[in-house]
Scaffold this motif. Sequence first.
Motif, short mmCIF file in Angstrom:
data_model
loop_
_atom_site.label_atom_id
_atom_site.label_comp_id
_atom_site.label_asym_id
_atom_site.label_seq_id
_atom_site.Cartn_x
_atom_site.Cartn_y
_atom_site.Cartn_z
N GLY A 68 0.80 -1.22 0.00
CA GLY A 68 0.00 0.00 0.00
C GLY A 68 0.83 1.27 0.00
N GLY A 69 2.05 1.19 0.53
CA GLY A 69 2.88 2.39 0.59
C GLY A 69 3.65 2.67 -0.69
N LEU A 70 3.57 1.77 -1.66
CA LEU A 70 4.34 1.96 -2.89
C LEU A 70 3.59 2.87 -3.85
N ASP A 71 4.36 3.64 -4.60
CA ASP A 71 3.77 4.53 -5.61
C ASP A 71 3.71 3.75 -6.93
N ILE A 72 2.60 3.03 -7.12
CA ILE A 72 2.50 2.12 -8.27
C ILE A 72 1.88 2.85 -9.45
N LYS A 73 2.59 2.86 -10.57
CA LYS A 73 2.05 3.51 -11.78
C LYS A 73 1.53 2.49 -12.79
N MET A 74 1.96 1.24 -12.62
CA MET A 74 1.50 0.18 -13.52
C MET A 74 1.55 -1.14 -12.76
N ILE A 75 0.54 -1.98 -12.95
CA ILE A 75 0.55 -3.32 -12.38
C ILE A 75 0.65 -4.31 -13.52
N ALA A 76 1.71 -5.12 -13.49
CA ALA A 76 1.94 -6.11 -14.55
C ALA A 76 1.82 -7.51 -13.94
N PRO A 77 0.63 -8.10 -13.98
CA PRO A 77 0.44 -9.40 -13.36
C PRO A 77 0.89 -10.55 -14.28
N SER A 78 0.75 -11.77 -13.79
CA SER A 78 1.17 -12.94 -14.55
C SER A 78 0.06 -13.52 -15.42
N HIS A 79 -1.15 -13.02 -15.27
CA HIS A 79 -2.27 -13.42 -16.13
C HIS A 79 -3.12 -12.18 -16.40
N GLY A 80 -3.61 -12.08 -17.61
CA GLY A 80 -4.59 -11.03 -17.91
C GLY A 80 -3.97 -9.67 -18.18
N PRO A 81 -4.83 -8.65 -18.25
CA PRO A 81 -4.36 -7.31 -18.66
C PRO A 81 -3.31 -6.72 -17.73
N ILE A 82 -2.54 -5.80 -18.30
CA ILE A 82 -1.61 -4.96 -17.53
C ILE A 82 -2.36 -3.66 -17.23
N TYR A 83 -2.29 -3.22 -15.96
CA TYR A 83 -3.12 -2.10 -15.53
C TYR A 83 -2.30 -0.81 -15.40
N ARG A 84 -2.74 0.21 -16.10
CA ARG A 84 -2.15 1.53 -15.90
C ARG A 84 -3.24 2.59 -15.76
N GLU A 85 -4.49 2.20 -15.96
CA GLU A 85 -5.61 3.14 -15.86
C GLU A 85 -6.52 2.80 -14.67
#
Length: 398
Positions: free
Chosen positions: A214-231
């Motif tokens: 929760g404390g990280l400044d995440i700009k993109m989530i790149a998981p191992s399945h499915g879409p990559i999230y930036r929005e």
Amino acid sequence: MYKQVNLSDKIYYVGVNDRRTALFENMWPLDRGVSYNSYVIDDEKVAIIDTVEAGHFEKWIAKVRAILKGRKVDYLVVNHMEPDHSGAIRILTELYPDMEIVGNKKTLPMIEGYYGINSNFKEVKEGDSIDLGSNKLTFYTVPMVHWPESMVCMEESNNILFSSDAFGSFGTLDGGIFDDELDFEHYVDEMRRYYSNIVGKYGNPVQKALKKLGGLDIKMIAPSHGPIYRENIARMIDMYDQWSRYEGEEGVVVAYASMYGNTEEMAEVAARAVAEYGIKNVRVYDVSKTHISHIISDVFKYKGIILGSPTYSNELHPNMEAFVMKLQHLGVVNRYFGVLGSFTWAGASVKKLNAVGENLNWEAIAEAVEEKHALKEGKYDACWQLGKAMAEKLIAER
Ligand code: FEO
């Protein structure tokens, strides 16, 4: 001849789609397929983050080679050892014998156990980093999301979280790879079906992971399945928070087994009453028709659950038995509960379904309704009252 997919100037998506496998983990129907996501960081040092399921090695390594253009791989980061991600480790070590395998103290014995590899290990601990040049990976363990060795890593210069199974989804990436390139809503059901069935048992570990990250400044989530999230990063985190707290929305799952339609009729009456008293989200499932993974997904979504089963050889109907066993394994809590059942010579199903609710600490919203033979007027009214009680319970929470 390969059009690369960039997450940043030096980070690439090299995942593959699987539309051929029928069952994930040889259990869960892949109605819309699945993607095995993998990433390459082509910096002063080269790192690959996770591999793919072994049968997809050829198309995966072709992408990796197209990006690396003859460069060697320095690090393979193993965020998770389940073979849908680790399946190409052995052959990759043969191609790049000097490559170091990065994992934590729980990962490395698994690599030896699964693949007989016991050299070139680089163990990382919580918060350790690896410098690749302009990119830097920092590691965080997230035990039981989904296995004990599960970890994630954050690329510090681009704020990309490589989240492994966390935030993963069933469904192939049909052209769109990033969430702003596709219809996010099209994936939500498959995200929840993936979460609830694969990771859903581990709500508390997911909560701990969310707090840790929760404390990280995440700009993109790149998981191992499915879409990559930036929005939709905030929405994804909110959904995971809700699901891992087993917080249900307003709505009712009515799941029944029925041999000759008598228990089904009881379920229909209750469902009709739920709707008539004001609940719009009512999902009725025959457990012999719909795969339980879809029903479980809706159980994670909605707060109310009504189960119905005939007595079958003094037990639950076998398909209902399989369903409730899985619910109990998952430990879904905090639900309103109603029970229906029918029998021909001796009733047992209602008692057994009531025990499921007690095991899971669900709140019974009415007396269970048990009918002998076909549904008749007295028990028809009881089914109606049960549905009404469920609706009133939910409406009182508005
Ligand atoms: Fe996608 Fe737990 O492996």
